[in-house]
Design an enzyme around this catalytic site. Structure first.
Site, PDB file in Angstrom:
ATOM      1  N   GLY A  78      18.675  19.219 -16.024  1.00  0.00           N
ATOM      2  CA  GLY A  78      19.946  19.912 -16.244  1.00  0.00           C
ATOM      3  C   GLY A  78      19.779  21.214 -17.005  1.00  0.00           C
ATOM      4  O   GLY A  78      20.729  21.691 -17.631  1.00  0.00           O
ATOM      5  N   ARG A  79      18.592  21.777 -16.975  1.00  0.00           N
ATOM      6  CA  ARG A  79      18.295  23.055 -17.667  1.00  0.00           C
ATOM      7  C   ARG A  79      18.410  22.943 -19.193  1.00  0.00           C
ATOM      8  O   ARG A  79      18.492  23.944 -19.881  1.00  0.00           O
ATOM      9  CB  ARG A  79      19.188  24.198 -17.161  1.00  0.00           C
TER      10      ARG A  79
END
Ligand SMILES: Cc1cc2nc3c(=O)[nH]c(=O)nc-3n(C[C@H](O)[C@H](O)[C@H](O)COP(=O)(O)O)c2cc1C
Length: 212
Positions: free
Chosen positions: A190-191
């Site tokens: 999810g970065r």
């Protein structure tokens, strides 16, 4: 060229304060060793960014040859573009990208030349053709064509045949990076990547986390 559909997710590992080394050299060694075990070609490659007298940056890959006594050592031609940049501005940003482990390590540091004796000791361990190549090349200077280069190379080979001692060129040797900061980046889902920075402050390493 449309690249916008290239997307990776990162799941290999995490980098949490609870499992960090307190010294960045230990953290580097820990990560480097685990990368080197993958036996990927040029695992010791790093990009070195320098800046010229006009403030123009440039970047190139060199090979890390040692980490010792708090210094990262690489070898090059002191008269090359990077060598000229470092005379004016002896600071580099060095970057390692270890894709298979979704990791990046960034180092910023002062750069000094290592002693001629140390450079000579390393030069003597290089394979014969690498020695001749270093002797024959005025790195980063323009040359008319490939055959001029090959003629120059052959001339050095003739002068110093295999088995003889090839003298280290005057303008060739090692640079030592003395790190002032390290950033260890570990890709996460999810970065929400982990970014841990070590900064040298009054001879102590402080540790902080950056937003991804
Ligand atoms: C995998 C790889 C390893 C390299 N290793 C070195 C090195 O250790 N030393 C070096 O001077 N150039 C090395 N080079 C070449 C440099 O990237 C660069 O072309 C050269 O040093 C000239 O750079 P400059 O004109 O910016 O000074 C390497 C290139 C690659 C792709």
């Amino acid at each position: 060229m449309d690249l916008h559909n290239i997307r990776e997710s990162y799941k290999f590992d995490s980098l949490l304060e609870s499992n960090l080394e307190s010294n960045p050299f230990d953290q580097f060694q820990h990560w480097y060793q685990s990368y080197a075990e993958l036996r990927i070609k040029d695992s010791n490659a790093m990009a070195i960014a320098t800046v010229d007298s006009q403030g123009n940056p440039s970047n190139r890959i060199v090979l890390l040859k040692a980490v010792e006594d708090g210094e990262f050592i690489f070898f090059t031609n002191y008269g090359s573009a990077k060598g000229q940049d470092l005379l004016i501005n002896p600071i580099v940003s060095a970057l390692f990208f270890w894709r298979e482990q979704e990791r990046q390590v960034r180092i910023q540091g002062k750069v000094v030349r290592i002693s001629k004796e140390k450079s000579e000791a390393y030069f003597a361990t290089r394979p014969y053709l690498s020695q001749i190549g270093a002797a024959a090349s005025e790195q980063s200077q323009p040359i008319d064509d490939r055959s001029t280069l090959e003629t120059k190379f052959a001339k050095f080979q003739h002068e110093y045949p295999e088995g003889s001692t090839v003298p280290m060129p005057e303008n060739w040797g090692g640079f030592a990076i003395q790190p002032l900061s390290f950033e260890f980046w570990q890709g996460r889902e999810g970065r929400l990547h982990d970014r841990i920075v070590y900064m040298l402050e009054r001879s102590e390493w402080t540790i902080s986390r950056l937003e991804p």
